[in-house]
Design an enzyme around this catalytic site. Sequence first.
Site, PDB file in Angstrom:
ATOM      1  N   LYS A 150       0.811  -1.217   0.000  1.00  0.00           N
ATOM      2  CA  LYS A 150       0.000   0.000   0.000  1.00  0.00           C
ATOM      3  C   LYS A 150       0.846   1.270   0.000  1.00  0.00           C
ATOM      4  O   LYS A 150       0.519   2.236  -0.689  1.00  0.00           O
ATOM      5  CB  LYS A 150      -0.950  -0.003   1.184  1.00  0.00           C
ATOM      6  CG  LYS A 150      -2.001  -1.116   1.074  1.00  0.00           C
ATOM      7  CD  LYS A 150      -3.058  -0.961   2.139  1.00  0.00           C
ATOM      8  CE  LYS A 150      -4.068  -2.090   2.023  1.00  0.00           C
ATOM      9  NZ  LYS A 150      -5.349  -1.771   2.617  1.00  0.00           N
ATOM     10  N   LYS A 164      -4.154   1.915   9.602  1.00  0.00           N
ATOM     11  CA  LYS A 164      -4.449   0.836   8.645  1.00  0.00           C
ATOM     12  C   LYS A 164      -3.292  -0.151   8.587  1.00  0.00           C
ATOM     13  O   LYS A 164      -2.134   0.228   8.704  1.00  0.00           O
ATOM     14  CB  LYS A 164      -4.694   1.424   7.246  1.00  0.00           C
ATOM     15  CG  LYS A 164      -5.926   2.308   7.172  1.00  0.00           C
ATOM     16  CD  LYS A 164      -6.076   2.993   5.824  1.00  0.00           C
ATOM     17  CE  LYS A 164      -6.524   2.060   4.728  1.00  0.00           C
ATOM     18  NZ  LYS A 164      -6.845   2.817   3.467  1.00  0.00           N
ATOM     19  N   HIS A 223     -16.659   5.049  -2.014  1.00  0.00           N
ATOM     20  CA  HIS A 223     -15.563   4.201  -2.497  1.00  0.00           C
ATOM     21  C   HIS A 223     -15.865   3.932  -3.968  1.00  0.00           C
ATOM     22  O   HIS A 223     -16.864   3.305  -4.301  1.00  0.00           O
ATOM     23  CB  HIS A 223     -15.525   2.892  -1.704  1.00  0.00           C
ATOM     24  CG  HIS A 223     -14.548   1.892  -2.258  1.00  0.00           C
ATOM     25  ND1 HIS A 223     -13.470   1.409  -1.549  1.00  0.00           N
ATOM     26  CD2 HIS A 223     -14.476   1.287  -3.469  1.00  0.00           C
ATOM     27  CE1 HIS A 223     -12.787   0.560  -2.303  1.00  0.00           C
ATOM     28  NE2 HIS A 223     -13.391   0.455  -3.477  1.00  0.00           N
ATOM     29  N   LYS A 270     -17.313  -4.528   1.417  1.00  0.00           N
ATOM     30  CA  LYS A 270     -18.340  -4.217   0.430  1.00  0.00           C
ATOM     31  C   LYS A 270     -19.493  -5.220   0.482  1.00  0.00           C
ATOM     32  O   LYS A 270     -19.268  -6.418   0.632  1.00  0.00           O
ATOM     33  CB  LYS A 270     -17.717  -4.253  -0.972  1.00  0.00           C
ATOM     34  CG  LYS A 270     -16.581  -3.256  -1.136  1.00  0.00           C
ATOM     35  CD  LYS A 270     -15.683  -3.630  -2.307  1.00  0.00           C
ATOM     36  CE  LYS A 270     -14.448  -2.748  -2.313  1.00  0.00           C
ATOM     37  NZ  LYS A 270     -13.439  -3.198  -3.271  1.00  0.00           N
ATOM     38  N   GLU A 305      -8.322   1.712  -6.511  1.00  0.00           N
ATOM     39  CA  GLU A 305      -9.394   2.149  -5.612  1.00  0.00           C
ATOM     40  C   GLU A 305      -9.187   3.592  -5.152  1.00  0.00           C
ATOM     41  O   GLU A 305      -8.074   3.974  -4.781  1.00  0.00           O
ATOM     42  CB  GLU A 305      -9.437   1.229  -4.384  1.00  0.00           C
ATOM     43  CG  GLU A 305      -9.752  -0.218  -4.740  1.00  0.00           C
ATOM     44  CD  GLU A 305     -10.057  -1.095  -3.533  1.00  0.00           C
ATOM     45  OE1 GLU A 305     -10.770  -2.079  -3.698  1.00  0.00           O
ATOM     46  OE2 GLU A 305      -9.574  -0.791  -2.421  1.00  0.00           O
ATOM     47  N   ASN A 335      -5.681  -3.279  -6.122  1.00  0.00           N
ATOM     48  CA  ASN A 335      -5.789  -4.733  -5.983  1.00  0.00           C
ATOM     49  C   ASN A 335      -5.244  -5.350  -7.263  1.00  0.00           C
ATOM     50  O   ASN A 335      -5.755  -5.096  -8.346  1.00  0.00           O
ATOM     51  CB  ASN A 335      -7.237  -5.160  -5.749  1.00  0.00           C
ATOM     52  CG  ASN A 335      -7.712  -4.813  -4.349  1.00  0.00           C
ATOM     53  OD1 ASN A 335      -8.832  -4.409  -4.136  1.00  0.00           O
ATOM     54  ND2 ASN A 335      -6.834  -4.944  -3.354  1.00  0.00           N
ATOM     55  N   ARG A 393      -5.381  -8.140  -8.785  1.00  0.00           N
ATOM     56  CA  ARG A 393      -6.055  -9.425  -9.034  1.00  0.00           C
ATOM     57  C   ARG A 393      -7.458  -9.145  -9.533  1.00  0.00           C
ATOM     58  O   ARG A 393      -7.890  -7.999  -9.574  1.00  0.00           O
ATOM     59  CB  ARG A 393      -6.149 -10.209  -7.725  1.00  0.00           C
ATOM     60  CG  ARG A 393      -6.799  -9.370  -6.646  1.00  0.00           C
ATOM     61  CD  ARG A 393      -7.211 -10.148  -5.432  1.00  0.00           C
ATOM     62  NE  ARG A 393      -7.519  -9.296  -4.299  1.00  0.00           N
ATOM     63  CZ  ARG A 393      -8.674  -8.684  -4.085  1.00  0.00           C
ATOM     64  NH1 ARG A 393      -9.663  -8.790  -4.951  1.00  0.00           N
ATOM     65  NH2 ARG A 393      -8.861  -7.929  -3.019  1.00  0.00           N
ATOM     66  N   VAL A 418     -14.013  -9.641  -6.400  1.00  0.00           N
ATOM     67  CA  VAL A 418     -15.344 -10.242  -6.225  1.00  0.00           C
ATOM     68  C   VAL A 418     -16.358  -9.556  -7.148  1.00  0.00           C
ATOM     69  O   VAL A 418     -17.165 -10.205  -7.815  1.00  0.00           O
ATOM     70  CB  VAL A 418     -15.805 -10.097  -4.747  1.00  0.00           C
ATOM     71  CG1 VAL A 418     -17.225 -10.592  -4.567  1.00  0.00           C
ATOM     72  CG2 VAL A 418     -14.856 -10.821  -3.804  1.00  0.00           C
TER      73      VAL A 418
END
Length: 446
Positions: free
Chosen positions: A116, A158, A208, A237, A275, A290, A292, A295
């Site tokens: 991050k 975080k 978001h 989410k 994001e 991300n 990858r 979802v």
Amino acid sequence: MFKKILIANRGEIALRIIRTCKELGIPTVAVYSEIDRDSLHVVFADEAVCIGPAPSNQSYLKVPSILSAAQITGADAIHPGYGFLAENAEFSEICADSNIKFIGPSPDSIRKMGDKAFAKETMRKVGVPVVPGSEGVINDIEEAKQMASKIGYPVMLKASAGGGGKGMRIVMEESEIEKAFQTAGNEAGAAFSNSDLYIEKYVENPRHIEIQVLCDQHGNFYQYGERDCSIQRRHQKLIEESPSPFITNAVRTKMGEAALLGVRSVNYEGAGTIEFLVDKHQNFYFIEMNTRIQVEHPVTEMVRNIDLIKNQILIAAGREIEDKPLDPRGHAIEFRINAEDPDHNFRPSPGRIEYLHFPGGFGVRIDSHAYNDYVIPPNYDSLIAKMIIWGTDRKHALARARRAFEEFQIEGIKTTIPFHKKVLENEKFINGDFDTSFIDKHININ
Ligand code: ADP
């Protein structure tokens, strides 16, 4: 093209990948833990190999077992899905060393954009706004205090290795920071075996909104618009949609351009999501990437008429991306059906599905590995189905979602369906007037 693809995952995403492989004419290998013996991904793959007992660290995370399964079956590529090993740079490196193609970005890209702090630095360098915060890991409570007063309260602690909203704490004022530092660190340590924390300005009541990208080895960097994922519970989410009912076209264009600037600068390859948090003035700030498939990828598939998994496989095989971005068509919205009890703080509700009936009809897509009599094991995440609704516009999609939920029947376990029905009746949600605090403020759950 690949001779055979092994899917290093389970549940709906394993099934989702098998479906595309079949359409491409590529044989598949499923891997499964002992408790997943009766899972649909095992049934529908051409071959299946048991890789160990139920706990993930003895099966779906066990690299030697997965590589052996690939070698025994002659698979020349591995699709990691999401979660488990999907963002594990070492795994992607070991695959390369074993002459097996990891369907995802290079180890270098995963390291750079999956970290991050590094990802924020990359984006900052190319001129994309990032949430203000510490440049790297915070070493102790004194440093946390200093940094927080520099950034200004409220702040958020975080986890560097974060995911799934774990290891995150909002700190409103200095008196709270010491306790938050400890609890966030402990939570991160337990979840990711890494208790490193960093600190960020807490953006109040943000949206978001994320951008889907695909990049191949031929210099094509494409973005496929946004998904608004602001309906969240505990930073996770629950509902995602596209287009976002909030941002203007000008902001949409700028966010897409910002995402592309970032991926070009690291020569990214594969599918990825950039994001952002968006404040009430429509200022957007990068939070993380991300590296990858996600979802919520079907939301983009429905409005852009694209198979993202197919393109991931083509990219990994060295081909060009087939589906160039088209203008979005209509509106898509995904509802996550989790085996959780919304009346008891969304606690997991594993067990036997005694009766199951999925909705159908025009514009209703169900991605699920559940079936009548399926026993949901307690060992993995609680997602059991995704209902993705397409409509000509948002109003139409919401009406279609309401009628689909009337048809949806699951007995024997608790699910998030009653929660979704409540959201669909909420005036603010209907008007597109919401942010990440929506559930806490407007949906009455015990
Ligand atoms: P994870 O990797 O655990 O999913 P993210 O960094 O993607 O964590 O953040 C998850 C969610 O937490 C965001 O969608 C947002 O709702 C909230 N969040 C994260 N960072 C901030 C921030 N700086 N200010 C406000 N909310 C935040």
